[in-house]
Design a protein around this motif. Structure first.
Motif, short mmCIF file in Angstrom:
data_model
loop_
_atom_site.label_atom_id
_atom_site.label_comp_id
_atom_site.label_asym_id
_atom_site.label_seq_id
_atom_site.Cartn_x
_atom_site.Cartn_y
_atom_site.Cartn_z
N ARG A 135 86.02 82.87 -42.21
CA ARG A 135 86.89 82.55 -43.34
C ARG A 135 88.35 82.81 -42.99
NH1 ARG A 135 84.04 85.33 -47.05
NH2 ARG A 135 85.47 87.08 -47.04
N LYS A 136 88.60 83.83 -42.16
CA LYS A 136 89.96 84.19 -41.78
C LYS A 136 90.58 83.21 -40.77
CE LYS A 136 90.92 88.46 -40.88
NZ LYS A 136 90.87 89.84 -40.36
N ARG A 137 89.75 82.46 -40.06
CA ARG A 137 90.26 81.51 -39.06
C ARG A 137 91.05 80.42 -39.76
NH1 ARG A 137 86.41 79.32 -34.82
NH2 ARG A 137 88.43 78.58 -34.13
N THR A 138 92.21 80.14 -39.24
CA THR A 138 93.08 79.15 -39.88
C THR A 138 92.56 77.73 -39.71
OG1 THR A 138 94.45 79.08 -37.89
CG2 THR A 138 95.16 80.54 -39.68
N GLY A 139 91.82 77.46 -38.65
CA GLY A 139 91.33 76.10 -38.40
C GLY A 139 90.02 75.78 -39.10
N THR A 140 89.50 76.68 -39.89
CA THR A 140 88.22 76.45 -40.56
C THR A 140 88.38 75.35 -41.62
OG1 THR A 140 87.66 78.77 -40.25
CG2 THR A 140 86.35 77.56 -41.83
N ALA A 177 78.70 88.67 -48.46
CA ALA A 177 78.38 89.67 -47.46
C ALA A 177 79.40 90.79 -47.33
CB ALA A 177 78.20 89.00 -46.10
N GLY A 178 80.58 90.63 -47.87
CA GLY A 178 81.62 91.65 -47.72
C GLY A 178 82.45 91.40 -46.47
N SER A 179 83.35 92.33 -46.19
CA SER A 179 84.30 92.12 -45.10
C SER A 179 83.72 92.37 -43.71
CB SER A 179 85.55 92.99 -45.30
OG SER A 179 85.23 94.35 -45.08
N ILE A 180 82.61 93.07 -43.64
CA ILE A 180 81.99 93.34 -42.33
C ILE A 180 80.91 92.29 -42.11
CG2 ILE A 180 80.90 95.06 -40.86
CD1 ILE A 180 81.90 97.20 -42.88
N SER A 181 81.36 91.07 -41.79
CA SER A 181 80.43 89.96 -41.67
C SER A 181 81.05 88.84 -40.84
CB SER A 181 80.09 89.41 -43.05
OG SER A 181 81.24 88.85 -43.66
N ILE A 182 80.18 88.01 -40.30
CA ILE A 182 80.63 86.83 -39.58
C ILE A 182 81.29 85.86 -40.57
CG2 ILE A 182 79.87 84.81 -38.27
CD1 ILE A 182 77.74 86.65 -36.99
N ASP A 183 80.76 85.80 -41.79
CA ASP A 183 81.38 84.94 -42.81
C ASP A 183 82.87 85.27 -42.96
OD1 ASP A 183 78.95 83.74 -43.32
OD2 ASP A 183 78.58 84.82 -45.20
N ARG A 184 83.19 86.54 -43.03
CA ARG A 184 84.58 86.99 -43.20
C ARG A 184 85.43 86.58 -42.00
NH1 ARG A 184 88.95 89.00 -46.19
NH2 ARG A 184 89.93 90.62 -45.00
N LEU A 185 84.89 86.75 -40.79
CA LEU A 185 85.64 86.35 -39.58
C LEU A 185 85.93 84.86 -39.59
CD1 LEU A 185 83.76 88.42 -36.86
CD2 LEU A 185 86.04 88.86 -37.79
#
Length: 148
Positions: A134-139, A124-132
């Motif tokens: 993915r950036k979370r450390t606890g994922t 989806a690219g960087s403008i996506s919920i997936d990106r948000l």
């Protein structure tokens, strides 16, 4: 705090967002149209030899996967599901090539499937919920892999 260039969306990410929104529009519109008049939808599906559960599954797929692609949430799965749906629709319902309209729908379904396969491969690219997420450390690591 100043924003650095690498944290700003690139042109490619804006194009991916636009592409996701445009690709999802047809499914969200059609799914919503089918859901609004469910009685007529079930009747139309019955005339095609399809059951009410298939009609409901189609609505759920179009709206659910359409939202997935638009929001960029599990977008690879949503895009893959819609790509396969388009291929099935083309091959099952639009094969009367003597009709110019049917041929057009067949080609349109193949083109949309192609776009969805590209999205499934690229993400989806960087403008996506997936990106948000993915950036979370606890994922969890398995979720990071799915979101990549």
């Amino acid at each position: 705090m100043m924003e650095n260039a690498s944290s700003r969306p690139r042109l490619a990410d804006l194009i991916l967002l636009l592409g996701r929104l445009l690709l999802s529009l047809i499914f969200l519109h059609e799914g919503w149209s089918l859901a609004v008049d469910i009685t007529a939808t079930v009747d139309i599906f019955a005339k095609l030899g399809l059951s009410a559960p298939v009609a409901l599954a189609t609505i759920a797929l179009q709206i659910g996967a359409g939202l997935s692609v638009a929001a960029g949430f599990l977008s690879r799965f949503g895009a893959l599901a819609l790509a396969l749906f388009c291929l099935a629709t083309a091959l099952l319902f639009h094969t009367n090539f003597a009709s110019q309209n049917e041929l057009l729908h067949f080609e349109k379904d193949l083109a949309i499937a192609g776009g969805m396969f590209v999205l499934a491969a690229s993400g989806a690219g960087s403008i996506s919920i997936d990106r948000l997420l993915r950036k979370r450390t606890g994922t969890h690591h398995w979720l990071r892999a799915v979101l990549s």
